[in-house]
Design a protein around this motif. Structure first.
Motif, PDB file in Angstrom:
ATOM      1  N   GLY A  56       0.803  -1.216   0.000  1.00 40.77           N
ATOM      2  CA  GLY A  56       0.000   0.000   0.000  1.00 40.77           C
ATOM      3  C   GLY A  56       0.836   1.267   0.000  1.00 40.77           C
ATOM      4  N   LYS A  57       2.161   1.104  -0.095  1.00 39.18           N
ATOM      5  CA  LYS A  57       3.041   2.280  -0.103  1.00 39.18           C
ATOM      6  C   LYS A  57       2.715   3.149  -1.311  1.00 39.18           C
ATOM      7  CE  LYS A  57       7.854   3.768  -0.438  1.00 39.18           C
ATOM      8  NZ  LYS A  57       9.259   3.357  -0.483  1.00 39.18           N
ATOM      9  N   GLU A  58       2.564   4.448  -1.044  1.00 42.68           N
ATOM     10  CA  GLU A  58       2.272   5.409  -2.109  1.00 42.68           C
ATOM     11  C   GLU A  58       3.370   6.458  -2.172  1.00 42.68           C
ATOM     12  OE1 GLU A  58      -0.170   9.401  -2.507  1.00 42.68           O
ATOM     13  OE2 GLU A  58      -1.505   7.734  -2.034  1.00 42.68           O
ATOM     14  N   VAL A  59       3.770   6.774  -3.378  1.00 39.16           N
ATOM     15  CA  VAL A  59       4.627   7.932  -3.610  1.00 39.16           C
ATOM     16  C   VAL A  59       3.970   8.755  -4.707  1.00 39.16           C
ATOM     17  CG1 VAL A  59       6.812   6.953  -2.799  1.00 39.16           C
ATOM     18  CG2 VAL A  59       6.151   6.649  -5.170  1.00 39.16           C
ATOM     19  N   SER A  60       3.936  10.052  -4.497  1.00 39.49           N
ATOM     20  CA  SER A  60       3.305  10.917  -5.492  1.00 39.49           C
ATOM     21  C   SER A  60       3.959  12.282  -5.460  1.00 39.49           C
ATOM     22  CB  SER A  60       1.800  11.021  -5.242  1.00 39.49           C
ATOM     23  OG  SER A  60       1.544  11.475  -3.938  1.00 39.49           O
ATOM     24  N   GLN A  61       3.860  12.953  -6.585  1.00 39.30           N
ATOM     25  CA  GLN A  61       4.474  14.270  -6.707  1.00 39.30           C
ATOM     26  C   GLN A  61       3.914  14.950  -7.951  1.00 39.30           C
ATOM     27  OE1 GLN A  61       8.740  14.140  -6.135  1.00 39.30           O
ATOM     28  NE2 GLN A  61       9.040  15.983  -7.367  1.00 39.30           N
ATOM     29  N   THR A  62       4.033  16.271  -7.988  1.00 41.94           N
ATOM     30  CA  THR A  62       3.646  17.010  -9.186  1.00 41.94           C
ATOM     31  C   THR A  62       4.877  17.570  -9.876  1.00 41.94           C
ATOM     32  OG1 THR A  62       3.333  19.077  -7.965  1.00 41.94           O
ATOM     33  CG2 THR A  62       1.375  17.689  -8.289  1.00 41.94           C
ATOM     34  N   GLU A  63       4.716  17.809 -11.162  1.00 43.47           N
ATOM     35  CA  GLU A  63       5.747  18.448 -11.993  1.00 43.47           C
ATOM     36  C   GLU A  63       5.075  19.611 -12.711  1.00 43.47           C
ATOM     37  OE1 GLU A  63       9.215  19.074 -12.783  1.00 43.47           O
ATOM     38  OE2 GLU A  63       9.293  16.883 -12.865  1.00 43.47           O
ATOM     39  N   THR A  64       5.785  20.729 -12.831  1.00 38.47           N
ATOM     40  CA  THR A  64       5.216  21.921 -13.464  1.00 38.47           C
ATOM     41  C   THR A  64       6.095  22.392 -14.611  1.00 38.47           C
ATOM     42  OG1 THR A  64       4.228  22.615 -11.364  1.00 38.47           O
ATOM     43  CG2 THR A  64       4.442  24.300 -13.064  1.00 38.47           C
ATOM     44  N   THR A  65       5.460  22.737 -15.710  1.00 38.39           N
ATOM     45  CA  THR A  65       6.132  23.336 -16.859  1.00 38.39           C
ATOM     46  C   THR A  65       5.397  24.624 -17.205  1.00 38.39           C
ATOM     47  OG1 THR A  65       6.755  21.152 -17.698  1.00 38.39           O
ATOM     48  CG2 THR A  65       6.851  22.980 -19.265  1.00 38.39           C
ATOM     49  N   LYS A  66       6.161  25.683 -17.409  1.00 37.37           N
ATOM     50  CA  LYS A  66       5.586  26.975 -17.779  1.00 37.37           C
ATOM     51  C   LYS A  66       5.652  27.097 -19.305  1.00 37.37           C
ATOM     52  CE  LYS A  66       5.619  31.527 -15.735  1.00 37.37           C
ATOM     53  NZ  LYS A  66       6.341  32.438 -14.844  1.00 37.37           N
ATOM     54  N   ILE A  67       4.514  27.425 -19.915  1.00 40.80           N
ATOM     55  CA  ILE A  67       4.389  27.502 -21.372  1.00 40.80           C
ATOM     56  C   ILE A  67       4.067  28.937 -21.780  1.00 40.80           C
ATOM     57  CG2 ILE A  67       3.090  26.681 -23.387  1.00 40.80           C
ATOM     58  CD1 ILE A  67       4.524  24.399 -22.072  1.00 40.80           C
ATOM     59  N   TYR A  68       4.758  29.411 -22.797  1.00 38.08           N
ATOM     60  CA  TYR A  68       4.507  30.745 -23.341  1.00 38.08           C
ATOM     61  C   TYR A  68       3.943  30.593 -24.749  1.00 38.08           C
ATOM     62  CZ  TYR A  68       7.468  32.138 -19.480  1.00 38.08           C
ATOM     63  OH  TYR A  68       7.997  32.314 -18.221  1.00 38.08           O
ATOM     64  N   PHE A  69       2.690  30.996 -24.942  1.00 37.98           N
ATOM     65  CA  PHE A  69       2.045  30.963 -26.257  1.00 37.98           C
ATOM     66  C   PHE A  69       2.337  32.262 -27.004  1.00 37.98           C
ATOM     67  CE2 PHE A  69      -1.813  28.102 -27.174  1.00 37.98           C
ATOM     68  CZ  PHE A  69      -1.163  26.975 -26.715  1.00 37.98           C
ATOM     69  N   ARG A  70       2.564  32.152 -28.292  1.00 35.62           N
ATOM     70  CA  ARG A  70       2.655  33.361 -29.106  1.00 35.62           C
ATOM     71  C   ARG A  70       1.233  33.862 -29.374  1.00 35.62           C
ATOM     72  NH1 ARG A  70       1.173  32.223 -34.209  1.00 35.62           N
ATOM     73  NH2 ARG A  70       1.472  30.128 -35.016  1.00 35.62           N
ATOM     74  N   GLN A  71       1.120  35.048 -29.919  1.00 38.32           N
ATOM     75  CA  GLN A  71      -0.191  35.606 -30.260  1.00 38.32           C
ATOM     76  C   GLN A  71      -0.782  34.791 -31.415  1.00 38.32           C
ATOM     77  OE1 GLN A  71      -1.181  38.373 -28.353  1.00 38.32           O
ATOM     78  NE2 GLN A  71      -3.190  37.905 -29.164  1.00 38.32           N
ATOM     79  N   LEU A  72      -2.030  34.371 -31.279  1.00 37.42           N
ATOM     80  CA  LEU A  72      -2.693  33.554 -32.299  1.00 37.42           C
ATOM     81  C   LEU A  72      -3.782  34.355 -32.999  1.00 37.42           C
ATOM     82  CD1 LEU A  72      -3.240  30.288 -30.197  1.00 37.42           C
ATOM     83  CD2 LEU A  72      -1.251  30.913 -31.576  1.00 37.42           C
ATOM     84  N   THR A  73      -3.924  34.130 -34.297  1.00 41.20           N
ATOM     85  CA  THR A  73      -5.033  34.753 -35.021  1.00 41.20           C
ATOM     86  C   THR A  73      -6.259  33.843 -34.912  1.00 41.20           C
ATOM     87  OG1 THR A  73      -4.571  33.663 -37.126  1.00 41.20           O
ATOM     88  CG2 THR A  73      -3.400  35.749 -36.691  1.00 41.20           C
ATOM     89  N   ASP A  74      -7.430  34.413 -35.125  1.00 42.61           N
ATOM     90  CA  ASP A  74      -8.653  33.610 -35.118  1.00 42.61           C
ATOM     91  C   ASP A  74      -8.583  32.516 -36.175  1.00 42.61           C
ATOM     92  OD1 ASP A  74      -9.664  35.108 -33.058  1.00 42.61           O
ATOM     93  OD2 ASP A  74     -11.192  36.128 -34.251  1.00 42.61           O
ATOM     94  N   ASP A  75      -8.033  32.847 -37.339  1.00 43.95           N
ATOM     95  CA  ASP A  75      -7.920  31.870 -38.420  1.00 43.95           C
ATOM     96  C   ASP A  75      -7.039  30.688 -38.002  1.00 43.95           C
ATOM     97  OD1 ASP A  75      -8.494  31.036 -41.139  1.00 43.95           O
ATOM     98  OD2 ASP A  75      -6.373  31.480 -41.566  1.00 43.95           O
ATOM     99  N   GLU A  76      -5.922  30.971 -37.341  1.00 41.85           N
ATOM    100  CA  GLU A  76      -5.044  29.896 -36.859  1.00 41.85           C
ATOM    101  C   GLU A  76      -5.776  29.002 -35.859  1.00 41.85           C
ATOM    102  OE1 GLU A  76      -0.480  31.217 -36.551  1.00 41.85           O
ATOM    103  OE2 GLU A  76      -1.852  32.527 -35.432  1.00 41.85           O
ATOM    104  N   ILE A  77      -6.515  29.635 -34.969  1.00 43.86           N
ATOM    105  CA  ILE A  77      -7.235  28.871 -33.945  1.00 43.86           C
ATOM    106  C   ILE A  77      -8.270  27.956 -34.591  1.00 43.86           C
ATOM    107  CG2 ILE A  77      -8.833  29.044 -31.988  1.00 43.86           C
ATOM    108  CD1 ILE A  77      -7.313  31.646 -31.188  1.00 43.86           C
ATOM    109  N   TRP A  78      -9.093  28.494 -35.490  1.00 42.03           N
ATOM    110  CA  TRP A  78     -10.141  27.677 -36.112  1.00 42.03           C
ATOM    111  C   TRP A  78      -9.552  26.586 -37.011  1.00 42.03           C
ATOM    112  CZ3 TRP A  78     -14.410  27.141 -33.852  1.00 42.03           C
ATOM    113  CH2 TRP A  78     -15.016  28.203 -33.178  1.00 42.03           C
TER     114      TRP A  78
END
Length: 192
Positions: free
Chosen positions: A120-142
């Motif tokens: 029943g031994k449990e080990v757990s942890q979180t990992e974090t990554t920071k993401i930077y998005f460039r500016q997107l156009t509506d056309d790119e998104i759709w």
């Protein structure tokens, strides 16, 4: 003899990442409510969901296996302004999420939970990554939404797919954003 590793996940990306990293494992999909416990902070919400998956998988696996095993569960969330964005409900929601992320940064947090069946031994942890998005156009998104790729992914994008072209840069583990930080998994497995 080391216990067998069981990936309790429906994610094809997690299965692929473990395979590519050279792990030998079985897959047992589990479904649990992924509604976060709002009484917890964001990191603990994500850990809680990963632990729920492990709690759901253990009795199923114990009833069908005689050998000792380690169950591996994970949950990945995209966090914007301190709140999880989740997976898009539909095309319009995918647009809303991608528009929100456009030109800004966000975090991807993955919780990994491992539980050994016999102790029943449990080990757990979180990992974090920071993401930077460039500016997107509506056309790119759709155009991206039309590919179908964003529909089953937290934050409505896949860094490993066509959504990767929206990323200006990232700080932290790449595979964390894909859905399973392999180095963290290796580290946690070493504790058994």
């Amino acid at each position: 003899m080391k216990p067998a590793l069981i990936l309790a996940s429906e994610s094809p990306r997690r299965k692929q990442l473990l395979s590519e990293a050279g792990f030998s494992f079985d897959v047992v999909p589990v479904k649990v409510s992924e509604i976060p416990n709002k009484n917890l902070n964001v990191n603990d919400q994500i850990l809680d969901i990963a632990r729920r998956k492990a709690s759901a998988a253990l009795p199923l696996l114990k009833s069908s296996r005689q050998d000792a095993f380690i169950v591996l569960c994970a949950d990945t969330e995209v966090i914007f302004n301190g709140a999880p964005l989740g997976k898009p409900a539909d095309r319009q929601d995918a647009y809303r999420i991608l528009k929100l992320l456009s030109g800004k940064y966000h975090e991807v947090i993955t919780a990994v939970c491992l539980v050994e069946s016999s102790t029943g031994k449990e080990v757990s942890q979180t990992e974090t990554t920071k993401i930077y998005f460039r500016q997107l156009t509506d056309d790119e998104i759709w155009t991206y939404i039309d590919t179908g790729e964003p529909m089953d992914k937290a934050g409505a994008y896949g860094i490993q797919g066509q959504g990767g072209k929206f990323i200006e840069r990232f700080d932290g583990p790449f595979y964390n954003v894909v859905g399973l930080p392999i180095d963290l998994v290796k580290n946690l497995l070493s504790k058994f």
